[in-house]
Scaffold this motif. Structure first.
Motif, PDB file in Angstrom:
ATOM      1  N   THR A  38       1.508  14.429   7.926  1.00 46.23           N
ATOM      2  CA  THR A  38       1.016  13.763   9.197  1.00 46.23           C
ATOM      3  C   THR A  38      -0.418  13.877   9.475  1.00 46.23           C
ATOM      4  O   THR A  38      -1.222  14.908   8.931  1.00 46.23           O
ATOM      5  N   GLY A  39      -1.047  12.637   9.580  1.00 48.65           N
ATOM      6  CA  GLY A  39      -2.454  12.505   9.549  1.00 48.65           C
ATOM      7  C   GLY A  39      -3.362  13.217  10.901  1.00 48.65           C
ATOM      8  O   GLY A  39      -2.759  13.871  11.662  1.00 48.65           O
ATOM      9  N   HIS A  57       2.415  -0.646   5.650  1.00 47.53           N
ATOM     10  CA  HIS A  57       2.676   0.411   4.720  1.00 47.53           C
ATOM     11  C   HIS A  57       3.939   0.035   3.804  1.00 47.53           C
ATOM     12  O   HIS A  57       3.544   0.114   2.452  1.00 47.53           O
ATOM     13  N   PHE A  58       5.074  -0.792   4.233  1.00 49.82           N
ATOM     14  CA  PHE A  58       5.919  -1.375   3.353  1.00 49.82           C
ATOM     15  C   PHE A  58       5.426  -2.332   2.356  1.00 49.82           C
ATOM     16  O   PHE A  58       5.906  -2.274   1.278  1.00 49.82           O
ATOM     17  N   ALA A  59       4.868  -3.329   2.980  1.00 51.79           N
ATOM     18  CA  ALA A  59       4.163  -4.225   2.013  1.00 51.79           C
ATOM     19  C   ALA A  59       3.194  -3.785   0.934  1.00 51.79           C
ATOM     20  O   ALA A  59       3.209  -4.054  -0.183  1.00 51.79           O
ATOM     21  N   ASN A  60       2.518  -2.596   1.272  1.00 49.72           N
ATOM     22  CA  ASN A  60       1.683  -2.112   0.327  1.00 49.72           C
ATOM     23  C   ASN A  60       2.254  -1.233  -0.867  1.00 49.72           C
ATOM     24  O   ASN A  60       2.057  -1.336  -1.952  1.00 49.72           O
ATOM     25  N   PHE A 109      -2.496   5.496   5.992  1.00 51.44           N
ATOM     26  CA  PHE A 109      -3.474   6.517   5.791  1.00 51.44           C
ATOM     27  C   PHE A 109      -4.821   5.862   6.472  1.00 51.44           C
ATOM     28  O   PHE A 109      -5.510   6.662   7.061  1.00 51.44           O
ATOM     29  N   GLN A 110      -4.828   4.532   6.214  1.00 55.85           N
ATOM     30  CA  GLN A 110      -6.261   4.117   6.795  1.00 55.85           C
ATOM     31  C   GLN A 110      -6.290   4.070   8.628  1.00 55.85           C
ATOM     32  O   GLN A 110      -7.321   4.291   8.872  1.00 55.85           O
ATOM     33  N   ALA A 111      -5.224   4.125   9.184  1.00 61.11           N
ATOM     34  CA  ALA A 111      -4.812   4.321  10.516  1.00 61.11           C
ATOM     35  C   ALA A 111      -5.001   5.762  10.923  1.00 61.11           C
ATOM     36  O   ALA A 111      -4.733   5.927  12.214  1.00 61.11           O
TER      37      ALA A 111
END
Length: 235
Positions: A38-39, A57-60, A109-111
């Motif tokens: 958890t971020g 997320h899935f696309a990456n 992660f970026q979010a």
């Protein structure tokens, strides 16, 4: 992380090549285990943000798998030893900075939805070859006019993490329920058990628990094809 993970995003290595008499042992595959936790984000995602972040997320993950970087991925289930655990990646690199750079392309992660924890992981399990098989299955489905959805073809497993890798390797050697065995940070053990819940996993471990030593079990979701990935070498 995601509640599910795409069957196309997952697992595998190279077969040992023969010489004149006996084949040489294949060296362990050195890679990086990334734990998704958890971020630091405080405010919840809006519905639109959630769709964008998790779609990305899935696309990456799909992109990383197609490029040969992401060998294995999947979310933790409800039964887990650490409430902050969301999922995991196994990246095909032993270089920590390279692994960090790859992982940080994740929109979650970026979010601020995810934070990462990195560990060195070595295994003889055929993760590269299995990834190729998973992607081939996805390609075949798409040629037939069907796009596999995230989580399709997946099932529950149990992850085992033990403090003593040598003791765990000896205790679990030859156990058909052990689908993948790895050494974590050189000292600990990390294994995927063919157990759909923790009760089943405890039954698998019970006969060798004394020899296995200190360990924990966590529920985990991944490709159903992982059940066809026995690691015969166990070290």
């Amino acid at each position: 992380m995601l509640r599910h993970t795409s069957r196309s995003v997952l697992f595998v290595v190279l077969a040992a090549s023969g010489c004149h008499t006996l084949p040489e042992a294949e060296p362990p595959l050195a890679c990086t285990l990334v734990l998704l936790k958890t971020g630091t984000r405080d405010e919840p995602l809006t519905a639109a943000e959630n769709k964008q972040v998790f779609g990305g997320h899935f696309a990456n993950m799909q992109r990383l798998a197609r490029e040969g970087h992401l060998l294995l991925a999947g979310p933790y289930g409800k039964e887990k030893t650490d409430a902050s655990l969301r999922g995991l990646f196994v990246l095909d690199t032993a270089e920590r900075e390279r692994a960090k750079a790859l992982a940080e392309t994740d929109p979650g992660f970026q979010a601020g939805v995810f934070a990462f924890e990195f560990h060195a992981l070595e295994t003889t399990a055929p993760l590269r070859a299995f990834l190729a098989a998973e992607l081939a299955a996805q390609d075949e489905a798409e040629r037939a006019g069907r796009k596999l959805q995230p989580g399709e073809g997946g099932r529950m497993y149990t992850l085992l993490t033990a403090d003593d890798a040598d003791a765990a390797a000896a205790a679990l050697a030859g156990n058909p329920a052990v689908l993948l065995f790895a050494r974590l940070d050189g000292k600990r053990a990390f294994a995927v058990l063919d157990a759909k819940d923790l009760e089943q996993a405890r039954a698998v471990v019970a006969p060798v628990a004394a020899r296995l030593g200190s360990h924990v079990l966590d529920a985990w979701f991944a490709s159903g094809g992982l059940a066809n990935l026995p690691d015969k070498k166990r070290a």
